[in-house]
Enzyme design. Structure first.
Site, mmCIF file in Angstrom:
data_model
loop_
_atom_site.group_PDB
_atom_site.id
_atom_site.type_symbol
_atom_site.label_atom_id
_atom_site.label_comp_id
_atom_site.label_asym_id
_atom_site.label_seq_id
_atom_site.Cartn_x
_atom_site.Cartn_y
_atom_site.Cartn_z
ATOM 1 N N ASP A 118 0.850 -1.202 0.000
ATOM 2 C CA ASP A 118 0.000 0.000 0.000
ATOM 3 C C ASP A 118 0.886 1.252 0.000
ATOM 4 O O ASP A 118 1.800 1.360 0.819
ATOM 5 C CB ASP A 118 -0.893 0.021 1.251
ATOM 6 C CG ASP A 118 -1.817 -1.187 1.294
ATOM 7 O OD1 ASP A 118 -2.324 -1.565 0.225
ATOM 8 O OD2 ASP A 118 -2.024 -1.755 2.385
ATOM 9 N N LYS A 122 -0.253 9.999 1.970
ATOM 10 C CA LYS A 122 -0.193 11.147 2.903
ATOM 11 C C LYS A 122 1.002 11.014 3.840
ATOM 12 O O LYS A 122 1.248 9.942 4.390
ATOM 13 C CB LYS A 122 -1.477 11.224 3.724
ATOM 14 C CG LYS A 122 -2.689 11.557 2.891
ATOM 15 C CD LYS A 122 -3.768 12.230 3.721
ATOM 16 C CE LYS A 122 -4.956 12.597 2.850
ATOM 17 N NZ LYS A 122 -6.041 11.640 2.905
ATOM 18 N N TYR A 193 -1.734 -7.530 -8.422
ATOM 19 C CA TYR A 193 -1.644 -6.085 -8.648
ATOM 20 C C TYR A 193 -0.705 -5.781 -9.798
ATOM 21 O O TYR A 193 -0.958 -4.887 -10.590
ATOM 22 C CB TYR A 193 -1.143 -5.375 -7.378
ATOM 23 C CG TYR A 193 -2.241 -5.054 -6.407
ATOM 24 C CD1 TYR A 193 -3.104 -6.043 -5.950
ATOM 25 C CD2 TYR A 193 -2.429 -3.765 -5.931
ATOM 26 C CE1 TYR A 193 -4.113 -5.760 -5.047
ATOM 27 C CE2 TYR A 193 -3.438 -3.467 -5.034
ATOM 28 C CZ TYR A 193 -4.276 -4.460 -4.594
ATOM 29 O OH TYR A 193 -5.267 -4.178 -3.699
HETATM 30 N N1 SAH Z 1 1.029 -8.540 -2.870
HETATM 31 C C1 SAH Z 1 -0.286 -8.541 -3.499
HETATM 32 C C2 SAH Z 1 -1.278 -7.582 -2.802
HETATM 33 C C3 SAH Z 1 -0.855 -6.126 -2.760
HETATM 34 S S1 SAH Z 1 -2.018 -5.077 -1.910
HETATM 35 C C4 SAH Z 1 -0.135 -8.240 -4.971
HETATM 36 O O1 SAH Z 1 0.934 -7.800 -5.393
HETATM 37 O O2 SAH Z 1 -1.087 -8.466 -5.720
HETATM 38 C C5 SAH Z 1 -1.179 -4.880 -0.356
HETATM 39 C C6 SAH Z 1 -1.652 -5.886 0.704
HETATM 40 O O3 SAH Z 1 -0.842 -5.721 1.862
HETATM 41 C C7 SAH Z 1 -3.095 -5.680 1.172
HETATM 42 O O4 SAH Z 1 -3.806 -6.887 0.997
HETATM 43 C C8 SAH Z 1 -2.964 -5.296 2.647
HETATM 44 O O5 SAH Z 1 -4.013 -5.790 3.448
HETATM 45 C C9 SAH Z 1 -1.634 -5.929 3.016
HETATM 46 N N2 SAH Z 1 -0.937 -5.281 4.152
HETATM 47 C C10 SAH Z 1 -0.705 -3.963 4.312
HETATM 48 N N3 SAH Z 1 -0.038 -3.730 5.466
HETATM 49 C C11 SAH Z 1 0.143 -4.944 6.066
HETATM 50 C C12 SAH Z 1 0.752 -5.367 7.291
HETATM 51 N N4 SAH Z 1 1.274 -4.471 8.131
HETATM 52 N N5 SAH Z 1 0.775 -6.680 7.581
HETATM 53 C C13 SAH Z 1 0.217 -7.594 6.732
HETATM 54 N N6 SAH Z 1 -0.384 -7.248 5.561
HETATM 55 C C14 SAH Z 1 -0.414 -5.949 5.222
#
Ligand code: SAH
Length: 222
Positions: A118, A122, A193
């Site tokens: 993610d 911000k 993604y």
């Molecule tokens: N790696 C996948 C998903 C990317 S979206 C791809 O490339 O398709 C990023 C994911 O990270 C989300 O599902 C979110 O819930 C997870 N995520 C974000 N922060 C996290 C954390 N601190 N611990 C575990 N999962 C987390």
């Protein structure tokens, strides 16, 4: 991206064997459990596409996906269950990567993957980025001396931020690309993604950091 709550998720997770419910019970013994010599961990594995593909491609390694969102974790487990062949070199952990040190012993992980984390644009939310200094400190503990972190993202700001954070954390930049899929990379699966951004024609940024400097023992002149 927030998903609406799936009514079947909790129940599915409760019965899915691929999701290890007591995340701490294999601490220090993950490789023994998988019967492997190398352990890969993806943080934020989402619906599990990358992990499911990589665990099939690389049967010699153990593959663990960590995800904090129970909806997407349930979908990942269901994808695993629906596969024709069930690899025994894969597991999922539901929870926050902040707890990594409770689940893995010092130096237990060989390769840590951050795929399309993610971006938290911000400034006040930067501490939630999975490449923020506070997370990098945790990774240092659980990654082996010869281990590495592989990151892929579509997000230029997150990529710049991460390069600086790893540099400040004393990591060694081992490989970098601002258009990773310009060339064919069959060795590395395309995540969910990643596929979306590739479909939009966006370049994929990728970097690999090592904990200790890479020493080239090959004496031959290049
Ligand atoms: N790696 C996948 C998903 C990317 S979206 C791809 O490339 O398709 C990023 C994911 O990270 C989300 O599902 C979110 O819930 C997870 N995520 C974000 N922060 C996290 C954390 N601190 N611990 C575990 N999962 C987390």
């Amino acid at each position: 991206m927030r998903m609406r709550k799936l009514p079947w998720a909790e129940e599915y997770i409760a019965q899915a064997d691929v999701i290890i419910k007591d995340q701490t019970k294999n601490k220090g013994k993950w490789k023994q459990m998988f019967g492997c010599t190398s352990l890969h961990v993806e943080i934020g594995c989402g619906k599990g596409d990358y992990l499911l593909h990589m665990s099939e491609k690389d049967l010699e390694s153990g593959w663990i996906g960590i995800e904090k969102d129970s909806n997407v974790m349930a979908i990942a487990a269901r994808k695993y269950d629906q596969q024709e062949q069930h690899g025994c070199n894969i597991a999922f952990l539901l929870g926050d990567a902040l707890a990594l040190k409770e689940w893995f012993a010092q130096g237990e992980i060989d390769v840590l993957h951050l795929n399309f984390s993610d971006p938290w644009p911000k400034k006040r939310a930067h501490k939630k980025r999975l490449s923020h200094a506070s997370f990098i400190e945790i990774y240092r503990e659980v990654i082996s001396e010869t281990g590495e972190i592989q990151m892929k993202t579509d997000n230029a700001s997150l990529f710049e931020f991460s390069l600086l954070q790893f540099q400040e954390g004393g990591w060694y930049l081992h490989d970098i690309s601002v258009d990773f899929r310009r060339n064919v990379h069959d060795e590395d699966a395309i995540s969910e993604y990643e596929q979306r951004f590739m479909n939009l024609g966006q370049p994929i940024y990728r970097a690999v950091w090592k904990k200790t400097p890479y020493i080239n023992t090959d004496k031959k002149k290049r």
